[in-house]
Design a protein around this motif. Structure first.
Motif, short mmCIF file in Angstrom:
data_model
loop_
_atom_site.label_atom_id
_atom_site.label_comp_id
_atom_site.label_asym_id
_atom_site.label_seq_id
_atom_site.Cartn_x
_atom_site.Cartn_y
_atom_site.Cartn_z
N MET A 30 0.82 -1.21 0.00
CA MET A 30 0.00 0.00 0.00
C MET A 30 0.85 1.27 0.00
SD MET A 30 -2.84 -1.30 2.77
CE MET A 30 -3.78 0.21 2.75
N ILE A 31 2.16 1.11 0.08
CA ILE A 31 3.07 2.25 0.11
C ILE A 31 3.70 2.41 -1.27
CG2 ILE A 31 5.13 3.23 1.16
CD1 ILE A 31 4.61 1.50 3.61
N GLU A 32 3.60 3.61 -1.82
CA GLU A 32 4.27 3.87 -3.09
C GLU A 32 5.72 4.29 -2.87
OE1 GLU A 32 0.73 5.27 -5.99
OE2 GLU A 32 0.96 6.43 -4.14
N VAL A 33 5.96 5.04 -1.81
CA VAL A 33 7.32 5.46 -1.47
C VAL A 33 7.51 5.29 0.04
CG1 VAL A 33 9.02 7.32 -1.47
CG2 VAL A 33 7.34 7.17 -3.34
N ALA A 34 8.48 4.45 0.40
CA ALA A 34 8.87 4.27 1.81
C ALA A 34 10.09 5.14 2.05
CB ALA A 34 9.19 2.81 2.07
N TYR A 35 10.19 5.70 3.25
CA TYR A 35 11.37 6.52 3.54
C TYR A 35 11.81 6.35 4.98
CZ TYR A 35 8.48 9.99 5.98
OH TYR A 35 7.65 10.63 6.86
N ARG A 36 13.04 6.77 5.20
CA ARG A 36 13.63 6.83 6.54
C ARG A 36 14.79 7.80 6.49
NH1 ARG A 36 16.75 1.37 8.14
NH2 ARG A 36 17.39 2.62 9.93
N ASP A 39 21.74 8.70 9.98
CA ASP A 39 22.85 9.59 10.29
C ASP A 39 24.04 9.20 9.42
OD1 ASP A 39 21.52 11.02 12.30
OD2 ASP A 39 21.99 9.48 13.78
N SER A 40 24.83 10.19 9.05
CA SER A 40 26.03 9.94 8.26
C SER A 40 27.07 11.00 8.62
CB SER A 40 25.71 10.01 6.76
OG SER A 40 25.75 11.34 6.29
N PRO A 41 28.31 10.79 8.22
CA PRO A 41 29.33 11.82 8.46
C PRO A 41 29.03 13.12 7.73
CG PRO A 41 30.36 9.72 7.93
CD PRO A 41 28.89 9.56 7.67
N LEU A 42 28.12 13.07 6.75
CA LEU A 42 27.73 14.26 6.00
C LEU A 42 26.48 14.91 6.58
CD1 LEU A 42 28.25 12.78 2.43
CD2 LEU A 42 29.85 14.19 3.76
N GLY A 43 26.02 14.40 7.70
CA GLY A 43 24.77 14.88 8.28
C GLY A 43 23.65 13.90 7.98
N PRO A 44 22.46 14.20 8.45
CA PRO A 44 21.33 13.30 8.19
C PRO A 44 21.06 13.16 6.69
CG PRO A 44 20.76 14.92 9.86
CD PRO A 44 22.07 15.35 9.28
N LEU A 45 20.71 11.95 6.28
CA LEU A 45 20.33 11.68 4.90
C LEU A 45 18.92 11.10 4.91
CD1 LEU A 45 23.54 9.85 3.56
CD2 LEU A 45 22.90 12.24 3.20
N LEU A 46 18.13 11.49 3.93
CA LEU A 46 16.81 10.90 3.71
C LEU A 46 16.97 9.83 2.64
CD1 LEU A 46 13.60 11.14 4.07
CD2 LEU A 46 13.73 12.43 1.94
N LEU A 47 16.51 8.63 2.92
CA LEU A 47 16.50 7.55 1.93
C LEU A 47 15.05 7.26 1.59
CD1 LEU A 47 18.95 5.04 3.68
CD2 LEU A 47 19.50 7.01 2.23
N ALA A 48 14.78 7.08 0.30
CA ALA A 48 13.42 6.76 -0.14
C ALA A 48 13.49 5.65 -1.18
CB ALA A 48 12.74 8.00 -0.72
N ALA A 49 12.51 4.76 -1.14
CA ALA A 49 12.49 3.63 -2.06
C ALA A 49 11.06 3.36 -2.52
CB ALA A 49 13.05 2.38 -1.39
N PRO A 77 0.99 9.52 -4.06
CA PRO A 77 0.76 10.18 -2.78
C PRO A 77 0.95 9.30 -1.55
CG PRO A 77 -1.32 9.64 -3.82
CD PRO A 77 -0.24 9.29 -4.81
N ARG A 78 1.06 8.00 -1.72
CA ARG A 78 1.20 7.12 -0.56
C ARG A 78 2.67 7.02 -0.16
NH1 ARG A 78 -2.46 2.24 -2.61
NH2 ARG A 78 -0.92 2.47 -4.24
N VAL A 79 3.14 8.05 0.55
CA VAL A 79 4.51 8.16 1.03
C VAL A 79 4.46 7.99 2.54
CG1 VAL A 79 6.50 9.71 1.23
CG2 VAL A 79 5.10 9.73 -0.86
#
Length: 195
Positions: A30-36, A39-49, A77-79
């Motif tokens: 039911m999810i079109e885009v999952a995200y989380r 933390d990284s040495p470059l600062g927070p990163l957003l990952l989406a799949a 829209p289902r993010v």
């Protein structure tokens, strides 16, 4: 007035409920885009799949809310925050930042790019860890030697930086050029790969 947490133990229960709902929505496709976020040495990163693979890696400077809005507009829209779907990507990025991973083994969804931009972005992983190429060399390798500026645009709009290593592409004179995460991030990634 301070609330007694023993009377209102909702924070951890709510977090658990949200995680279970996200897992169930993901299981039912039911999810079109999952995200989380990670933390990284470059600062927070957003990952989406998407169901096809990793579709976006965003730096905190890009404004995560704005990135999620674009993903909803372009992909559906289902993010939903569904961290489990991105466990492998998070793990591989962590290994990369620790210096133990030199190439990624992730399914990628290139649907945010098309045409020549996608051609360039699909080529970039062939530039090996610790190596660089110029925008001109990339243009030649993808069969369009006159498209040096277009290669620069493809790198600048790469939706999956770090994993798709546009940071390995430099100007002909050896200078950095631009980078979605900023020049300090590009320099840091190149230095990491030289170790």
């Amino acid at each position: 007035m301070t609330l007694d947490s023993t009377l209102f133990p909702v924070d951890h229960e709510l977090d658990g409920l949200l995680a279970r709902l996200a897992d169930e929505a993901d299981r039912r496709q039911m999810i079109e885009v999952a995200y989380r976020t990670v933390d990284s040495p470059l600062g927070p990163l957003l990952l989406a799949a998407t169901a096809r693979g990793l579709v976006r890696v965003a730096f905190v400077t890009e404004d995560f809310d704005a990135v999620l809005t674009v993903l909803a507009d372009r992909l559906g829209p289902r993010v939903l925050a569904a961290p489990a779907r991105l466990d492998r990507a998070a793990s591989e990025l962590d290994e990369y930042f620790c210096g133990t991973r030199h190439e990624f083994d992730l399914e990628l969804d290139h649907s945010l790019s098309s045409g020549f931009r996608q051609t360039v972005q699909r080529y970039l992983p062939s530039i090996g860890h610790g190596r660089t190429e110029t925008y001109k060399q990339v243009a030649e390798h993808v069969g369009n030697p006159a498209a040096v500026r277009a290669v620069g645009t493809a790198c600048a709009t790469n939706p999956i930086p770090v994993v798709v290593p546009c940071h390995r592409v430099l100007r002909t004179d050896g200078s950095l050029g631009g980078y979605r995460g900023g020049l300090e991030a590009k320099r840091w990634l190149l230095d990491l790969e030289r170790r």
